[in-house]
Structure formats: structure tokens, C-alpha cells
Design an enzyme around this catalytic site. Structure first.
Site, short mmCIF file in Angstrom:
data_model
loop_
_atom_site.label_atom_id
_atom_site.label_comp_id
_atom_site.label_asym_id
_atom_site.label_seq_id
_atom_site.Cartn_x
_atom_site.Cartn_y
_atom_site.Cartn_z
N ASN A 203 34.49 39.64 28.51
CA ASN A 203 33.45 40.30 27.61
C ASN A 203 32.30 40.95 28.31
O ASN A 203 31.67 40.56 29.29
CB ASN A 203 32.87 39.08 26.64
CG ASN A 203 32.22 39.75 25.54
OD1 ASN A 203 32.56 40.91 25.04
ND2 ASN A 203 31.13 39.22 24.91
N SER B 23 39.49 31.37 27.13
CA SER B 23 38.83 31.36 28.47
C SER B 23 38.54 29.98 28.96
O SER B 23 38.34 29.70 30.16
CB SER B 23 37.51 31.94 28.21
OG SER B 23 36.79 31.07 27.54
N GLU C 141 42.95 38.26 33.30
CA GLU C 141 43.84 37.18 33.87
C GLU C 141 44.98 36.99 33.08
O GLU C 141 44.89 36.67 31.93
CB GLU C 141 42.85 35.85 33.96
CG GLU C 141 41.88 35.73 34.76
CD GLU C 141 41.27 34.58 34.88
OE1 GLU C 141 40.73 34.10 35.88
OE2 GLU C 141 41.00 34.05 33.83
N VAL D 226 38.73 31.30 17.11
CA VAL D 226 37.65 30.31 17.73
C VAL D 226 38.31 29.25 18.62
O VAL D 226 39.40 29.11 18.73
CB VAL D 226 37.37 29.23 16.25
CG1 VAL D 226 38.86 28.76 15.65
CG2 VAL D 226 36.36 28.46 16.66
N HIS E 258 43.52 36.93 29.19
CA HIS E 258 42.25 36.60 28.97
C HIS E 258 41.49 37.88 29.33
O HIS E 258 41.18 38.24 30.77
CB HIS E 258 41.82 35.36 30.13
CG HIS E 258 40.40 35.18 29.97
ND1 HIS E 258 39.77 34.59 31.34
CD2 HIS E 258 39.41 35.08 29.32
CE1 HIS E 258 38.35 34.29 30.89
NE2 HIS E 258 38.41 34.82 29.84
#
Length: 646
Positions: A376, A352, A385, A324, A373
């Protein structure tokens, strides 16, 4: 081009049978040379791939590929390769009639000799196309049928590319005009088309993008040859994933598909089950699309395990956190994980929007921590990234960079900061769409302008794809980190307060049925008079309106990219462009955001931004870097040349 055709024509006209032996990658001119032969013997190795990728570079196969392939395998099968540049394996090549025989790679020499002896004995070894239905034969072998196929193909090309890529259209023109004519006439048409395409801006930009990708694939993620030479990436033979949600399950599936064992860690058994099921669904889709065999999918699925205990991470060489988006929760979980893994294990976060440096403060060894990173959906989006924190070591950066490459991704190293690079640049673009909607009140018009520019979807469709709730969270984070110039558009705040979630909820700016957009929801925002008035006044007024929309959307990105460069978030203009193309689908035919900006020159950009600043306000205050570049008469690529991948 003409010399290449002449050489291949000599091969094609030899008075003796000719056989091309193919093992490994055979693409472009190499495959065209094999097409000039009478037969092709292809090995069954996994490494053997055949393709004509010229269309991806804005050109066409001009050494006979456009002419000879349809005559060999039929029009429909040929178009599948000519218009996409996709690679096929040996069995596919045999089914379509491209390969005369498929043989084991270990015995290629002997197999070719046996094949030649069969030729000498008079055996029929002509390539056999898979049995075709009557309709397929009619479409391939009759003039009306070919007309139907080519017309349908042109419609698909226009729908996919918007007409921005001339090469596939030129291929279709050649096949339409010369499919029933002589080989010589068709080859001449190939040469003429290639000569024109080679000097086109689209070709130059696509070749530029190709070099960006290749530089990234050859890189280490480290700036400076000395640092790269002195640092070795650690081998990653097993990974752990914290969080078994959609992102965690997607990362696990990707790694398992690439042969890396994965352990999914979550706090609930139900989440582990859900993550495994998500991975299984992705493998099933790969089987349906014939990208994996059922056995390969099963073997890959077996590489994924999971549980609620940390001991499953004990053998991991790298652990990716994908839980989360809550800073305190992430810091606590990362600290617990660090205490449970080996001393050489690299930790990475898939956040993100949250600060990598702040997370690192919770660790005893922040040098072994960085951002990784993914975008999606993980299995589709090519960019990763690699976020370097202030205390991240060179070894950690290059380890994560090389892992991203091993996973089939394109990595770009960026610094820690709000939104990192891609989301930081994309944020003002999406936010400006909200302001534009309040002024012009037409979701369709704004999205249409973005697609006409070359974006894969308009900003409102993109917000729906990301999720309105997630977009709101990301926008708030950018506002907090970058100040009032990124104050969220009031209209976007209003929409976010409703129950609309975007595609995942079936309703956003668009309505969705079974995940597919069914048009703009008429109740999301009423169409006001400005767009109606522009339409009523004719084409000139509506084009003026569209120019204004396009200018504000694009300049919002360019201005923020300049600020990101100035802040040191990224080291070079090429890195910005590769990240935007791979992470947002910024149109490759334009060469990248900053390569496109350079065609306008910083002086032209500055004039446009000053005009918008006066009318719209602080959002378009020119970045100091742009002011400096305009004063120095330098472009982005001159000031920040760099090499992607370093």
C-alpha cells in the site's frame, strides 16, 4: 566515452543538414546521437518514448547529452530530463523544442522525406519551444537566471537524495561551469565526470539493481529452466477482486488502467460505491499529472464494475481476495468464491500476515491458489510478493507472476511463513526502533539516522504511514509465528493502546495536517537525558550514539534476512535485495540489504551481533546461517547467488 564523443562530433559537424527519425524507445546514447543531428522527426506512437536515464545508473549522459540538451531546449527543461531520467512522449518533446516535428508512425518514411525537402526549399523548420513567460526566459537565458535555476536544482537534489547520489550533482557542476563556455570544454568535462562516476561504488550498485529488475521482468517465477520451459502462464483477460476497500479499489484501478476488465465484489453496495470512487480519484490524479488523458481515464473507469453477487466473477481468469485480515472469514469467502468461478480460475490472497497454506486447506483445488501481496498504496509501490504455498502449482505461480508484470509491478516469489519476506525483515527493524526509543527517547534522532543511512523515511514515520493499529497487528502476528525474539517493544505496545492511529488519524508519533507531517508530537514520548547528554558532550558523542542506532536498526534486518534465507522463504540473496528495495525503499545506492551486508562480510557482522547479543539480549542472537557463512568465509551472494525471476 571519448570515442563516442568523437563519433557524435563528426555527425554534428557534417556540412549538410542531418535529421534523426525516431520511432519507439529512444534513450541514452540513442537520444544523444539524435541530439548531434540538426533535427529530430518523432512519431506520435504510444511506444515512442525519449529519455536520458543515465542518472538512474549513477552516471551522466557523456556522449554530448549533458552539453547539447540544455543548449537545445533551455536549462529548466533540460534539468527535468537530466536529473530524473524520466521518459517523455512525442508531444512533450515537441512542446519543449526537442522534436522538430511529430508525424504519424505509419508514414514516417514519407514524412522524413517531406521534412528534408522543406529543408532544401529553405523553410524554417527549427524546433519551436512552447511560448515561455518572461521569467522563464530570464532564468534560462541570463547568467544570474541560470545561477538561480542551478542553485534551486541543487537544493532539490540534496533534499531528495541526501547527497548519496553523486551523478546529479556532477551534472549541475558541469552546467554551472560550462553553460556559457564552448561545447568542446563542456564535452571534456562530461568525459572526466563519467570516468570518475563509472568506477564509483554507487554506480556499480545502481547497475546491479538495474540488472535485478531486468532479471525479474524476464523471469517466470519458477526455479530451474526445465520447470520454466514446461510451464505456460494462463492468459488473464478479466479479474475479480473480493473486497472493495482501499486495497481492493487500488488493485481494481491498477488492472483497469492496464486494460483489464475488473469486477469488484463486496457484501455491501456502499462498499462497492466507495471502491469505485477510490478508483476514480486515482484516475483523476493521473489526469492532473498528465499521465492519462481524460478520455483514457474514462475508458479505464468503465472497465470496472461491481456488485454483491458472485455471478460477476463467472468470467474472471483470476480473483484476488482483499478482505478483512481474519483467517476464518477469508477461508469461508475463498471457498464460496471457488464454487462460483470457472475450473481454470486462479485464486489469490492479498493477505500481508496470514498463512497461505492454512487458507488453501479450505479449497478443493489448492493448486490453483497462492498469495499475491500488493503493498500500500497499490498504485505507487512497485513490489508484489507472489507467495507460493506447499500445494501451489507451477502454472499458478507463473500465471500470477506474469500478471504482476503486466500490471507494471516487480514480482518476487517467496514461501509461506510469518510476514512472508519483506514484512518479516521489516518487523525487527521497526520493533528495534521501539526499544531504541525507550533507551534514547528521541523520535527525531532515530528517524534522522535512518534517513541519513538512505531509507526514504525513518521507522516512526513509517509506522505512522502504515497505521499504528495495523503495525500492532502485524507485530503480534510475527511474535506469534517467530517466537520471543520478536516480542514487541513495550513502548510500541503502550502507544498502540492509545487513540493514536498514525497519519490516517492525524496523530501518531508525528502530528499531521491534511495528511502532511508537521513535526513530532511532543507528547508522544518525553525526551530523556541520554540524547541531551550526548549533544552536550559534542559531535563525537552524538556520532557514537548515531552509530549505535544505525547498527542496531540495520543488523536487525540483516539477521532476520539470514533466517529467512535459511528457512527457505526466499531462494537467493538477489531476491532479498530486490524485494527490500522495491518493497521498503531500502537505498538502491547501497545495492540492497545483503549486498551491503557483504561489504561488511559475515565475520564482521558476526562480531557486531555477538557484541549486541551480550549487551541487548536475545534479539541479536546471530542467525545460524551467519555463523556458518563466517566459518566458511563466504558471503551471502556467494552462498545464495540465484537469479531473480528464475
Amino acid at each position: 566515452v571519448l570515442e563516442g564523443q568523437r563519433i557524435y562530433n563528426v555527425l554534428a559537424s557534417l556540412p549538410v543538414p542531418t535529421v534523426a527519425a525516431i520511432h519507439g524507445v529512444c534513450v541514452g546514447g540513442g537520444l544523444e546521437r539524435s541530439l548531434a543531428c540538426d533535427h529530430r522527426v518523432v512519431t506520435d506512437s504510444e511506444k515512442t518514448k525519449l529519455s536520458l536515464p543515465e542518472v538512474q545508473l549513477g552516471i551522466l549522459p557523456a556522449w554530448g547529452g549533458t552539453t547539447r540538451l540544455p543548449r537545445l531546449v533551455g536549462l529548466q527543461a533540460a534539468l527535468d530530463l537530466l536529473l530524473t531520467g524520466r521518459r517523455i512522449d512525442a508531444r512533450k518533446a515537441e512542446r519543449m523544442g526537442l522534436a522538430s516535428a511529430v508525424v504519424p508512425s505509419a508514414g514516417l518514411d514519407d514524412a522524413v522525406r517531406t521534412f528534408i525537402r522543406s529543408l532544401q526549399s529553405g523553410s524554417d523548420v527549427r524546433p519551436r519551444r512552447a511560448r515561455r513567460r518572461l521569467l522563464s526566459r530570464v532564468l534560462d537565458d541570463t547568467a544570474p537566471g541560470r545561477w538561480v535555476v542551478l542553485r534551486s536544482a541543487r537544493r532539490r537534489v540534496m533534499a531528495t537524495t541526501g547527497g548519496h547520489y553523486p551523478a546529479p550533482l556532477r551534472i549541475l557542476d558541469i552546467l554551472r561551469e560550462h553553460a556559457g563556455g564552448s561545447v568542446a570544454e563542456s564535452l571534456a568535462a562530461e568525459a572526466r565526470a563519467a570516468a570518475q562516476l563509472l568506477v564509483s561504488p554507487v554506480c556499480k550498485n545502481l547497475v546491479h539493481v538495474f540488472h535485478l529488475r531486468e532479471d525479474a521482468r524476464k523471469g517466470t517465477g519458477l526455479e530451474g529452466s526445465a520447470a520454466a520451459a514446461a510451464t505456460q502462464a494462463r492468459p488473464v483477460e478479466a479479474i475479480g477482486v473480493l473486497g472493495a476497500g482501499v486495497m481492493g479499489g487500488g488493485i481494481g484501478q491498477l488492472a483497469a488502467a492496464r486494460g483489464i476488465p475488473v469486477y469488484l465484489k463486496d457484501i455491501r453496495h456502499e462498499a462497492i460505491t466507495s471502491g469505485l470512487q477510490h478508483a476514480r480519484s486515482l484516475f483523476d490524479k493521473a489526469v492532473e499529472r498528465r499521465r492519462m488523458t481524460p478520455l483514457e481515464a474514462q475508458q479505464a473507469q468503465e472497465r470496472i464494475s461491481g456488485g454483491v453477487e458472485y455471478h460477476g466473477l463467472s468470467q474472471a481468469d483470476l480473483v484476488v481476495e482483499a478482505i478483512v485480515e481474519n483467517m476464518e472469514v477469508k477461508k469461508a469467502v475463498l471457498a464460496e468464491t471457488e464454487a462460483s468461478v470457472t475450473s481454470h480460475c486462479v485464486l489469490a490472497t492479498n493477505t500481508s500476515s496470514l498463512s497461505v497454506n492454512e487458507m488453501a486447506a479450505a479449497l478443493e483445488h489448492p493448486e490453483r491458489f497462492c498469495g499475491m501481496h500488493f503493498f500500500n498504496p497499490v498504485h505507487r509501490m512497485p513490489l508484489v510478493e507472489v507467495v507460493r504455498g506447499d500445494r501451489t502449482s507451477d502454472e499458478t505461480v507463473t500465471t500470477v507472476y506474469r500478471l504482476a508484470l503486466a500490471l507494471g509491478k516487480i514480482p518476487v516469489v517467496v514461501g509461506d511463513g510469518p510476514g512472508f519476506l519483506v514484512n518479516r525483515i521489516l518487523g525487527p527493524y521497526l520493533n528495534e526502533a521501539g526499544f531504541l526509543l525507550a533507551e534514547f527517547a528521541s523520535v527525531e534522532e532515530i528517524d534522522r539516522v535512518a534517513r541519513a543511512f538512505g531509507m526514504p523515511m525513518g521507522p516512526f514515520r513509517l509506522i505512522d504511514e502504515v497505521g499504528i493499529d495495523i503495525s500492532r497487528h502485524a507485530g503480534a502476528a510475527l511474535h506469534e509465528g517467530l517466537g520471543d525474539r520478536l516480542s514487541p517493544a513495550p513502548l510500541l505496545i503502550d502507544v498502540a493502546r492509545t487513540k493514536r492511529l498514525g497519519r490516517k488519524g492525524g496523530l501518531g508519533f508525528y502530528r499531521y495536517e491534511r495528511g502532511r507531517a508537521k513535526g513530532v508530537d511532543p507528547e508522544v514520548y518525553p525526551e530523556l537525558a541520554l540524547v541531551k547528554d550526548a549533544r552536550a558532550k559534542g559531535d563525537a558523542r552524538i556520532e557514537e550514539l548515531r552509530t549505535s542506532i544505525r547498527r542496531r536498526l540495520v543488523l536487525a534486518m540483516v539477521n532476520e534476512a539470514a533466517r529467512a534465507l535459511e528457512d527457505g522463504i526466499v531462494a537467493s540473496a538477489p531476491a532479498v535485495d530486490l524485494a527490500m528495495i522495491m518493497g521498503t525503499g531500502f537505498p538502491p545506492f547501497r545495492g540492497g540489504l545483503l549486498r551491503f551486508a557483504d561489504t561488511l562480510h559475515p565475520r564482521g557482522l558476526l562480531d557486531r551481533l555477538h557484541a549486541l547479543h551480550e549487551v541487548v539480549g536475545r534479539r541479536f542472537e546471530p542467525a545460524p546461517l551467519l555463523v556458518r557463512l563466517a566459518r566458511e568465509d563466504r558471503t551471502f551472494y556467494q552462498a545464495f547467488p540465484g537469479t531473480v525471476g528464475a
